[in-house]
Design an enzyme around this catalytic site. Sequence first.
Site, PDB file in Angstrom:
ATOM      1  N   THR A   1     -10.618   5.341   3.840  1.00 18.83           N
ATOM      2  CA  THR A   1     -11.718   5.079   2.893  1.00 18.83           C
ATOM      3  C   THR A   1     -11.442   3.872   1.991  1.00 18.83           C
ATOM      4  O   THR A   1     -12.342   3.403   1.310  1.00 18.83           O
ATOM      5  CB  THR A   1     -11.978   6.310   1.996  1.00 18.83           C
ATOM      6  OG1 THR A   1     -10.726   6.650   1.368  1.00 18.83           O
ATOM      7  CG2 THR A   1     -12.484   7.479   2.791  1.00 18.83           C
TER       8      THR A   1
ATOM      9  N   ALA B   1     -10.179  -0.130   0.880  1.00 16.26           N
ATOM     10  CA  ALA B   1     -10.618  -1.464   1.304  1.00 16.26           C
ATOM     11  C   ALA B   1      -9.912  -1.882   2.584  1.00 16.26           C
ATOM     12  O   ALA B   1     -10.539  -2.416   3.508  1.00 16.26           O
ATOM     13  CB  ALA B   1     -10.346  -2.486   0.190  1.00 16.26           C
TER      14      ALA B   1
ATOM     15  N   ARG C   1      -9.739  14.693  -1.125  1.00 12.44           N
ATOM     16  CA  ARG C   1     -10.999  14.333  -1.785  1.00 12.44           C
ATOM     17  C   ARG C   1     -12.040  13.813  -0.786  1.00 12.44           C
ATOM     18  O   ARG C   1     -13.235  14.059  -0.919  1.00 12.44           O
ATOM     19  CB  ARG C   1     -10.700  13.252  -2.841  1.00 12.44           C
ATOM     20  CG  ARG C   1     -11.707  13.066  -3.921  1.00 12.44           C
ATOM     21  CD  ARG C   1     -11.062  12.290  -5.094  1.00 12.44           C
ATOM     22  NE  ARG C   1     -10.114  11.280  -4.613  1.00 12.44           N
ATOM     23  CZ  ARG C   1     -10.401   9.972  -4.455  1.00 12.44           C
ATOM     24  NH1 ARG C   1     -11.596   9.524  -4.755  1.00 12.44           N
ATOM     25  NH2 ARG C   1      -9.493   9.131  -4.029  1.00 12.44           N
TER      26      ARG C   1
ATOM     27  N   ARG D   1       9.393  -1.590   3.098  1.00  8.87           N
ATOM     28  CA  ARG D   1       9.533  -3.008   3.454  1.00  8.87           C
ATOM     29  C   ARG D   1      10.962  -3.517   3.367  1.00  8.87           C
ATOM     30  O   ARG D   1      11.398  -4.299   4.200  1.00  8.87           O
ATOM     31  CB  ARG D   1       8.658  -3.865   2.537  1.00  8.87           C
ATOM     32  CG  ARG D   1       7.189  -3.809   2.874  1.00  8.87           C
ATOM     33  CD  ARG D   1       6.409  -4.729   1.936  1.00  8.87           C
ATOM     34  NE  ARG D   1       4.980  -4.455   2.035  1.00  8.87           N
ATOM     35  CZ  ARG D   1       4.133  -4.579   1.024  1.00  8.87           C
ATOM     36  NH1 ARG D   1       4.566  -4.954  -0.177  1.00  8.87           N
ATOM     37  NH2 ARG D   1       2.861  -4.329   1.198  1.00  8.87           N
TER      38      ARG D   1
ATOM     39  N   CYS E   1       0.508  -8.882   0.647  1.00  2.76           N
ATOM     40  CA  CYS E   1      -0.546  -9.861   0.930  1.00  2.76           C
ATOM     41  C   CYS E   1      -0.173 -11.271   0.505  1.00  2.76           C
ATOM     42  O   CYS E   1      -0.321 -12.229   1.274  1.00  2.76           O
ATOM     43  CB  CYS E   1      -1.836  -9.437   0.240  1.00  2.76           C
ATOM     44  SG  CYS E   1      -1.627  -8.971  -1.496  1.00  2.76           S
TER      45      CYS E   1
ATOM     46  N   ARG F   1      -3.622 -12.838 -11.275  1.00  2.00           N
ATOM     47  CA  ARG F   1      -4.925 -12.381 -10.786  1.00  2.00           C
ATOM     48  C   ARG F   1      -6.017 -13.247 -11.404  1.00  2.00           C
ATOM     49  O   ARG F   1      -6.048 -13.449 -12.620  1.00  2.00           O
ATOM     50  CB  ARG F   1      -5.165 -10.929 -11.203  1.00  2.00           C
ATOM     51  CG  ARG F   1      -4.229  -9.922 -10.573  1.00  2.00           C
ATOM     52  CD  ARG F   1      -4.823  -8.528 -10.762  1.00  2.00           C
ATOM     53  NE  ARG F   1      -3.885  -7.455 -10.502  1.00  2.00           N
ATOM     54  CZ  ARG F   1      -3.602  -6.971  -9.283  1.00  2.00           C
ATOM     55  NH1 ARG F   1      -4.170  -7.499  -8.224  1.00  2.00           N
ATOM     56  NH2 ARG F   1      -2.758  -5.963  -9.135  1.00  2.00           N
TER      57      ARG F   1
ATOM     58  N   HIS G   1      -6.940 -14.670  -1.537  1.00  2.00           N
ATOM     59  CA  HIS G   1      -5.910 -15.226  -2.422  1.00  2.00           C
ATOM     60  C   HIS G   1      -5.758 -16.726  -2.155  1.00  2.00           C
ATOM     61  O   HIS G   1      -5.809 -17.161  -0.998  1.00  2.00           O
ATOM     62  CB  HIS G   1      -4.545 -14.592  -2.127  1.00  2.00           C
ATOM     63  CG  HIS G   1      -4.384 -13.182  -2.575  1.00  2.00           C
ATOM     64  ND1 HIS G   1      -5.325 -12.495  -3.304  1.00  2.00           N
ATOM     65  CD2 HIS G   1      -3.336 -12.314  -2.421  1.00  2.00           C
ATOM     66  CE1 HIS G   1      -4.879 -11.269  -3.558  1.00  2.00           C
ATOM     67  NE2 HIS G   1      -3.678 -11.133  -3.028  1.00  2.00           N
TER      68      HIS G   1
END
Lengths: 333, 333
Positions: free
Chosen positions: A11, A13, A39, A99, A128, A234, A241
Site C-alpha cells: 500500500t 508509495a 490495518r 544494507r 534512494c 529535503r 531527487h
Amino acid sequence: MGKRLAIAGVTGAVGQEFLQILDQRDFAFDSIKMLASKRSAGKKVTFKGKEYTIEELTEDSFGDVDIALFSCGGSRTKEFGPAAVKAGAVVVDNSSAYRMDPEVPLVVPEINAEAMKQHKGIIANPNCSTIIAIVPVWPLHKANPVKRMVVSTYQAASGAGMAAMRELEQQARQVLNGEEVTCDALKYQLAFNCYNHDSQTAPNGYNAEEMKMVNETRKIFDCPDIGISATCVRIPTLRAHCESINLEFESPITPDEVRELLSTAPGVTVMDDPENNRHPMPTDASGKDDVFVGRIRQDESVPDNCGINIWVAGDQIRKGAALNAVQIAEKLL
Amino acid sequence: MGKRLAIAGVTGAVGQEFLQILDQRDFAFDSIKMLASKRSAGKKVTFKGKEYTIEELTEDSFGDVDIALFSCGGSRTKEFGPAAVKAGAVVVDNSSAYRMDPEVPLVVPEINAEAMKQHKGIIANPNCSTIIAIVPVWPLHKANPVKRMVVSTYQAASGAGMAAMRELEQQARQVLNGEEVTCDALKYQLAFNCYNHDSQTAPNGYNAEEMKMVNETRKIFDCPDIGISATCVRIPTLRAHCESINLEFESPITPDEVRELLSTAPGVTVMDDPENNRHPMPTDASGKDDVFVGRIRQDESVPDNCGINIWVAGDQIRKGAALNAVQIAEKLL
C-alpha cells in the site's frame, strides 16, 4: 514459467510502484501475494486487470513464495524477513535493515550485480539518494578512480512516503490560503521551504541519510577508502531527487570524457545543454527509469584538471527504490 | 541632520525592502526621492506615514541627492548611474553593472568596509548568493585561510524579482489544481520543481550566478587565489537562500572552533542543534537581518581535519540585497 512473488508493503508509495514496474516490464510470474499491515488487510488492489485482496504480513506469509519484494520499513523487515528466507523465499529489501550487514549483498544492478551471487536469502536495495548519485558516478570511477565526492542533495517528499507527498501538497494549499501549516508526515513545513534531512544525527554531526551515502557507496563500489562528504536536504518537490556532485579524480579528466563515458552508461541519460540552460529537473526525471545528468563541467578549483562537477536528477520512488529492486529480482530469474 | 536620498527602482522587491529597512533602522534623511521607470511614474508610495509620488528615473533625477540607492537592473544603472555621480550623488548599486570594475569598491560592511574609502562615486553591492555565503565564511577565513570552497545553493524565487515570487505562488496553485503551468518571470516551472540558475552560461560551463560567487568573493576577500566551485540552483522557496558550503582550510580546524568564531561574528546567528535536527530553514531567515548557520561538522574526507561543512540561510531581499546596501549607506554618513 515465472516465479511466485510477494510484495510486502504493497500500500506504500514504493509498494504501488512495484506493481506499476512489474506490469510495465512484463515481469513473468505465476502468482503474486499482496501483503501489508493488519490495518490494510482485506482491502483490494488491482494489478494487470485482476483484483487481489491484501493479506496481513505475518511470519506465515511466505510458504509459497520464491521472491519477496519488501518495502515495509526496517523494523518490520527485521521481524518478517528472516521468516521469509526460512520459508524459502529470496527477499529483496528496500529498507536499511540489512544494507550494512556483511552477509547481505547491497546491489545496484548497473554496478555490482555479481555481488548478488553471494546472497544468503536477503539482497538489500540501497538508499534512494545513494542509488541516484552512484549510477552515473560508477562508470566514471571505473575509468578514473574517484578519490573524493562532495554531494549536496535536493530530495523530494516521496522519500518520507506517500503521506509526506500528500502533506506537501496540503501544506502548499495552506500557505497559499494564509492558513496555519500542519506537519504530521513531515517534520517541518516543507512547502515553500526546505530543511536538512530529519534522520537521526550521529555524534560526528552527520544525519543517517548522509552516512548511508558514505557507507553504502563504499560497500557497493567495494572501495572503503573513497572520501565522501554529504549534505542531505529535503526540498518541496514530489518524487524526484536532485544532487549536486563534486568529484575529485585520481587523474586528469575533461567534461568531454565524462560526457562520452556517460553517453553509453546503463541507466544514465545525459541532458546537458548549457547554451539553452536546459539541465535535468525533477519534472524531467519523474516517472522515468534513468538518472539524468547535466551541468558537466571542470572544477577549476581542483589542480591538474582532476575535478568535475555534475548535477543529477532521478526518480526517488522508481530508480531510487522500486525499479532497482525489480531489476535485482530480474537478475535472480 | 541627514542626507538627501533617492531610491532608483522603488517599485521592485528590493526597492520596497529599501523603504522598510530605512524605516526600521531609523535612517536619518532630509529628503527622499522615489524613482522608477516611466511605467510607474505618477504612482504613489507611502513611507513613514507620508505619501510620495514616484518620479521617472532620468539623468536629471539627481541634482538634489547625496546618496542614491539603485536597484533597477544593470543596463539602467549603466545608463543613469554616471549621471547621478556627475550630479554629486554617491550611488550604492545593487546590480552587477559595476561589481567587477577595478575602480568600484564591492562591499560587504562586515568584511571590507574600509574598501569604501576608495570610492569614486559608485559602491557596488555584491550578488545575493555571494553575500549570504561569505558573511559567515569571512570570520573563519580570517582565522584560518580558506583554500577552497565548494558551494551548492538553494535559491529563492525573489532572486528573479517580485514577479517571480508571485508567479511561483501562481504555479503552485496551477499544479495543485491540475492546470497547465505558465512561465513568464520564471524560465521553467519552479513550483514542486527546481532548476539550475538560468543566467547565461560561460564557455567553461558555469552560469553567471556561479561566476559571481567566484569573482566577487575573490575581490571582496582580496584573495585572488581562493578556489571556489559553485552550483547555483533555484528551488521553490520565496525569499531566503540556503547554501551548502564545503570548506577546505590551510590548517586543521574543529567544528567547536567554527562555532566559537561564528558565535561572535557580526551578521551571523548560529542555529545548530543536531540532536533535535533543528537547523536554519528559509522560514527562519525570511525577514531577518542575520545569516543563519548550522550543520557545522568536520568533513572527514579532507585530510588532517582541515575540512568543515556548514549550511547557511539568509534573506535574499534583505542581507542579500537591500540591507547590505543600506548598511553601506550608513557607513557613508
